[in-house]
Design an enzyme around this catalytic site. Sequence first.
Site, PDB file in Angstrom:
ATOM      1  N   GLN A 241       0.785  -1.401   0.199  1.00  0.00           N
ATOM      2  CA  GLN A 241       0.152   0.004   0.108  1.00  0.00           C
ATOM      3  C   GLN A 241       0.728   1.349  -0.017  1.00  0.00           C
ATOM      4  O   GLN A 241       0.412   2.429   0.202  1.00  0.00           O
ATOM      5  CB  GLN A 241      -0.900  -0.088   1.383  1.00  0.00           C
ATOM      6  CG  GLN A 241      -1.572  -1.295   1.274  1.00  0.00           C
ATOM      7  CD  GLN A 241      -2.868  -1.195   2.503  1.00  0.00           C
ATOM      8  OE1 GLN A 241      -3.958  -1.607   2.177  1.00  0.00           O
ATOM      9  NE2 GLN A 241      -2.733  -0.310   3.260  1.00  0.00           N
ATOM     10  N   ASP A 299       6.385  -5.140  10.190  1.00  0.00           N
ATOM     11  CA  ASP A 299       7.662  -4.370  10.900  1.00  0.00           C
ATOM     12  C   ASP A 299       7.932  -5.320  11.981  1.00  0.00           C
ATOM     13  O   ASP A 299       8.172  -4.832  13.033  1.00  0.00           O
ATOM     14  CB  ASP A 299       7.358  -2.770  11.149  1.00  0.00           C
ATOM     15  CG  ASP A 299       6.207  -2.554  12.104  1.00  0.00           C
ATOM     16  OD1 ASP A 299       5.611  -3.432  11.967  1.00  0.00           O
ATOM     17  OD2 ASP A 299       6.329  -1.653  12.736  1.00  0.00           O
ATOM     18  N   ASP A 409      -8.808  -5.266  15.029  1.00  0.00           N
ATOM     19  CA  ASP A 409      -8.453  -6.676  15.587  1.00  0.00           C
ATOM     20  C   ASP A 409      -9.256  -6.816  16.874  1.00  0.00           C
ATOM     21  O   ASP A 409      -9.918  -7.878  17.117  1.00  0.00           O
ATOM     22  CB  ASP A 409      -6.853  -6.622  15.818  1.00  0.00           C
ATOM     23  CG  ASP A 409      -6.571  -5.345  16.463  1.00  0.00           C
ATOM     24  OD1 ASP A 409      -7.006  -4.621  17.167  1.00  0.00           O
ATOM     25  OD2 ASP A 409      -5.051  -5.379  16.855  1.00  0.00           O
TER      26      ASP A 409
END
Length: 677
Positions: A241, A299, A409
């Site tokens: 993205q 990451d 989430d």
Amino acid sequence: MTQTQTRTETESSTTTRLLQRQILPLDRDTDVFPLYVDLEEAKLDADRYDIGGNKAAKDLNNAAIRQSTSQGRKLHPDQIASRTQLRLEPSQVLSFGTYFNAFPASYWRRHTVVSDVSLTVDLTGPGTTVTVYKSMARGHAQRVDSGTVEGASGSFTFELSLKPFVDGGWYWYDVVAGDEGGSVDSAEWTAQVPADRAENGTADICITTMNRPDFCAKLLTQIGEDAELAPYLDTVMVMEQGKQLVSESEFFAQAQEALGDRLRVIVQGNLGGSGGYARGQLESIRKGTATYALMMDDDVVCEPEGIIRAVTFGDLAKRPTIVGGHMFNIYNRSQLHSFGEIVQPWRFWWQTRLDGYSQWDFGARNLRSSRWLHKRADVDFNGWFMCLIPRIVLEDVGLSLPLFLKWDDSEFGLRAKQAGYPTVSFPGAAVWHVPWTDKNDGVDWQSYFHHRNRIIAALIHSPYERGGRMVRESFNHQIKHLASLQYSTAELRHLAMEDVLAGPYALHGELATKLPEINAFRKQFTDAQLHEDRDELPPVRRKKPPKKGKSDIEIPGRLSTLIAAGLAPIRQLRPLRPMSREFPEAELAAMDSAWFNLVKYDSAVVSMNDGSSVALYRRDPEKYRDLLKRTVEIHRRFHREWPELAKQYRDALGDITSPEAWEKTFEPWTSKPQEHA
């Protein structure tokens, strides 16, 4: 033999399956050794029931629990012979009662079809001894069994029941080397499982990335080069993205070679984490070849064995179960962010479970010394930095909410739980990630998404008619930001509430446009204008020095805090002090920029949590009056309209999380070729 007899025999037949094996660090990084092997003694902290309910006693005990018990004993890297073999010096004593090598018996007992396990330990070295222990939910250890090598080597198998672990507890083993030294060559935890669960499931790994090409490429390589992990992988999907493409990283060729045709890079616009993960979830459902979809951040550094364990646990779960990993601090690699998280229903805020601790350092206090880690941590959700979701759950409850980032989430975990699918934050499955404390997401552009998405999640899932404390706490936080001269944050939070009122069907359309709008809007506020060079801002000067030269920076007591909270809103209406327009009155480090310090100044230079920049905060009485008025009005409206608004979002939930809704959102990037491997 009748057909019924054949079916009965098939159902009752079992096969041996590996649940967990002894592992050692891939890179021999000494910082992570305490997560794998423990040379320290066990010094169990006090039982909270012995401490009692006195607040002072509880505070003192909490402080004691945080104290390190480490004696600084170190394992030499050369003792790691392989991924599974560890050499011991003569008479050396060590424990595998650690995060990655202890067996989390209570989780297997509660959530899976496994009722008994076998531990097999292979040792080398005359006189080398292995002793098996178990703990109960209150943390105390019990010796179970032992074995000693009588010749050159020996293999010891222990049959262990999971029956005593209804509330918590672990199994582990300690090893003492003989006079000539020795080695733990391997250790495996196995179980007899139904024959129809003999084969392992596979996972589509879904990684959303934006402008972290090297980090992401290295993660892909780590996943692809692990031979043990390969049978558990279906497809590794990268939702690209950003403008700095992972495919242009110098490390991408190695990742591509390691993964081969299992790697897919899917290019789309910046739709945030929820847009990236939803694309992975959609592709996984449409493909239909993997048992699970595993959400993973770009990451992170992962422990590949954790993925295998998560899949294995999911395969043997009594019902379709979301299996989440834990997050360790990538800068302090033995520190755990949280052992299990819940959404507190009255406040509707995520947090570590009430009887747990966050930012726990296993290097300072090991698993066997930490009583609270032995009680099973039941959770409401698991962060998508690493989270394994069965495909059947996605097909039943829908995909991510279109929230861009934050709360996607946790909302999904609550939605799945309501539908009968539990989440387990599973010990032994983990990644290393940048800690939240090093980010400014409470006051920067992310504050919009924090606030909007928290309200949306509360509207959908709060068990209280008007959201419990949600609206009142929102009002309190808004006043805090106003009194702290954080006008950009206050404006973004106000905008977030206005957008919630626009209704659920606006969410998909705003995914690709809201962030640019927010960034453009923030530019008008000095507190949102970041300066990497401190000298770009004026020096600190003030007409009236601090009283008696005392520091203005302090941590007030409870009474002082209450007084400051009551006076802070009033103080914002006073005239500005001389010189405060031209010069900042103070310079505050990020750690000192709490509201009770900021409210004292008419202007201040404040550093950001990540240490990379500073901003100038300036008090503006007119802006304060305007925002205060709007804050009161919109919170009154939310209190009044909450039940109706909640019904609106709950009724729309199935539509806006459906694959069909997401397909329309992805259409600009799926209607023409945008994919490459």
